[in-house]
Design an enzyme around this catalytic site. Structure first.
Site, PDB file in Angstrom:
ATOM      1  N   HIS A  20      -3.980   6.870  13.855  1.00 62.15           N
ATOM      2  CA  HIS A  20      -3.807   5.490  14.326  1.00 62.15           C
ATOM      3  C   HIS A  20      -2.401   4.993  13.980  1.00 62.15           C
ATOM      4  O   HIS A  20      -1.717   4.403  14.794  1.00 62.15           O
ATOM      5  CB  HIS A  20      -4.893   4.617  13.684  1.00 62.15           C
ATOM      6  CG  HIS A  20      -5.033   4.794  12.191  1.00 62.15           C
ATOM      7  ND1 HIS A  20      -5.089   6.027  11.589  1.00 62.15           N
ATOM      8  CD2 HIS A  20      -5.059   3.891  11.179  1.00 62.15           C
ATOM      9  CE1 HIS A  20      -5.179   5.866  10.288  1.00 62.15           C
ATOM     10  NE2 HIS A  20      -5.160   4.589  10.003  1.00 62.15           N
TER      11      HIS A  20
ATOM     12  N   ASN B  27       0.853  -1.193   0.000  1.00 59.38           N
ATOM     13  CA  ASN B  27       0.000   0.000   0.000  1.00 59.38           C
ATOM     14  C   ASN B  27       0.894   1.250   0.000  1.00 59.38           C
ATOM     15  O   ASN B  27       1.595   1.522   0.974  1.00 59.38           O
ATOM     16  CB  ASN B  27      -0.906  -0.050   1.246  1.00 59.38           C
ATOM     17  CG  ASN B  27      -1.868   1.107   1.309  1.00 59.38           C
ATOM     18  OD1 ASN B  27      -1.482   2.243   1.107  1.00 59.38           O
ATOM     19  ND2 ASN B  27      -3.120   0.815   1.596  1.00 59.38           N
TER      20      ASN B  27
ATOM     21  N   ASP C 256      -1.329  -3.690   9.771  1.00 57.99           N
ATOM     22  CA  ASP C 256      -2.681  -4.073   9.368  1.00 57.99           C
ATOM     23  C   ASP C 256      -3.616  -3.052   9.982  1.00 57.99           C
ATOM     24  O   ASP C 256      -3.539  -2.757  11.181  1.00 57.99           O
ATOM     25  CB  ASP C 256      -3.044  -5.493   9.800  1.00 57.99           C
ATOM     26  CG  ASP C 256      -4.195  -6.014   8.946  1.00 57.99           C
ATOM     27  OD1 ASP C 256      -4.012  -6.099   7.712  1.00 57.99           O
ATOM     28  OD2 ASP C 256      -5.289  -6.287   9.475  1.00 57.99           O
ATOM     29  N   SER C 257      -4.453  -2.494   9.139  1.00 59.05           N
ATOM     30  CA  SER C 257      -5.277  -1.389   9.607  1.00 59.05           C
ATOM     31  C   SER C 257      -6.638  -1.432   8.954  1.00 59.05           C
ATOM     32  O   SER C 257      -6.879  -2.224   8.048  1.00 59.05           O
ATOM     33  CB  SER C 257      -4.562  -0.060   9.316  1.00 59.05           C
ATOM     34  OG  SER C 257      -4.023  -0.060   8.015  1.00 59.05           O
TER      35      SER C 257
ATOM     36  N   TYR D 295      -9.813   5.659   3.116  1.00 60.99           N
ATOM     37  CA  TYR D 295     -11.069   6.250   3.602  1.00 60.99           C
ATOM     38  C   TYR D 295     -10.894   7.674   4.145  1.00 60.99           C
ATOM     39  O   TYR D 295     -11.830   8.228   4.720  1.00 60.99           O
ATOM     40  CB  TYR D 295     -11.650   5.354   4.710  1.00 60.99           C
ATOM     41  CG  TYR D 295     -12.074   3.968   4.255  1.00 60.99           C
ATOM     42  CD1 TYR D 295     -13.361   3.738   3.773  1.00 60.99           C
ATOM     43  CD2 TYR D 295     -11.194   2.893   4.310  1.00 60.99           C
ATOM     44  CE1 TYR D 295     -13.760   2.464   3.365  1.00 60.99           C
ATOM     45  CE2 TYR D 295     -11.580   1.610   3.907  1.00 60.99           C
ATOM     46  CZ  TYR D 295     -12.858   1.411   3.430  1.00 60.99           C
ATOM     47  OH  TYR D 295     -13.260   0.147   3.029  1.00 60.99           O
TER      48      TYR D 295
ATOM     49  N   LYS E 273      -1.743  14.747   9.981  1.00 55.81           N
ATOM     50  CA  LYS E 273      -2.315  13.392  10.071  1.00 55.81           C
ATOM     51  C   LYS E 273      -1.391  12.494  10.891  1.00 55.81           C
ATOM     52  O   LYS E 273      -1.837  11.798  11.804  1.00 55.81           O
ATOM     53  CB  LYS E 273      -2.539  12.793   8.676  1.00 55.81           C
ATOM     54  CG  LYS E 273      -3.074  11.368   8.758  1.00 55.81           C
ATOM     55  CD  LYS E 273      -3.329  10.703   7.418  1.00 55.81           C
ATOM     56  CE  LYS E 273      -3.746   9.247   7.638  1.00 55.81           C
ATOM     57  NZ  LYS E 273      -3.915   8.496   6.390  1.00 55.81           N
TER      58      LYS E 273
END
Ligand code: ITT
Length: 198
Positions: A180, A9, A69-70, A154, A175
């Site tokens: 997270h 990603n 992993d999110s 998203y 950000k």
């Protein structure tokens, strides 16, 4: 220090590089190191899938690997799409299609009931099998419509009530400071020097 990131990603890679490289940790993607296999995410938790990705790449390349992993857990959907966030609108769907599907599912759900959290679990694995785990969350709401062009995934539909903006409307630095991923990464990064040395 060098780490391989077990992710394909580009959005994650960009954010993780921006946060680790100033700390002197060089990040290479698994693909840059010659690992291009797809890793089936068969776990039912973020932690299980992060471990699977980190261990697979670490063992294949024989060097330390970091995996992320999110996903998005939406209150009104009982925590969905969760670990299925990447596959939410089917294989091959675009970020825009996933966001559009989410807005469709939440039609008629009023503002206060649109709570959601981005969750990220990071795992760093060493070739001897030892690993580190960290977790971070960002709480907000699902917007009524997409807004902004920064970030990825998203971000255009994840609204930060205290800022009055979506995550796609704030800068990459802002950000990383609250996300997270930023939280999980700062936690694991603090442990990396010891973990990678002894
Ligand atoms: P790798 O497994 O190769 O790392 P992936 O995109 O398949 O890449 P995940 O399985 O962890 O990654 O799925 C994460 C999903 O959640 C994916 O749809 C992302 O776009 C989304 N996501 C994760 N972090 C995000 C963030 O910071 N902003 C927006 N969307 C995010």
């Amino acid at each position: 220090m060098q780490l391989v990131l077990a992710s394909s990603n580009q959005g994650k890679l960009r954010e993780i590089k921006a946060m680790l490289e100033p700390a002197g940790i060089k990040v290479k993607s698994a693909a840059e190191m010659g690992f291009t296999r797809e890793i089936p995410e068969t776990g039912d938790t973020f932690e299980a899938n992060a471990k699977l990705k980190a261990q697979t790449v670490c063992q294949a390349l024989g060097r330390p690997a970091l995996a992320d992993d999110s996903g998005l857990a939406v209150d009104a959907l009982g925590g969905r799409p969760g670990v299925f966030s990447a596959r939410y609108a089917g294989e091959g769907a675009s970020d825009a299609q996933r966001s559009a599907k989410l807005l469709g599912e939440l039609q008629g759900v009023a503002g206060p009931e649109r709570g959601a959290a981005f969750v990220c679990v990071m795992v760093c694995c060493r070739p001897d099998g030892r690993f580190l785990v960290s977790r971070g969350e960002l709480h907000g709401r699902i917007a009524d419509a997409p807004a902004g062009h920064n970030g990825f995934g998203y971000d255009p539909v994840f609204y930060l009530p205290e800022r009055g903006l979506t995550v796609a409307q704030i800068s990459a630095e802002e950000k990383n400071a609250i996300s997270h991923r930023g939280r999980a990464l700062r936690d694991i990064a603090a442990q990396l020097p010891d973990f990678l040395q002894d």
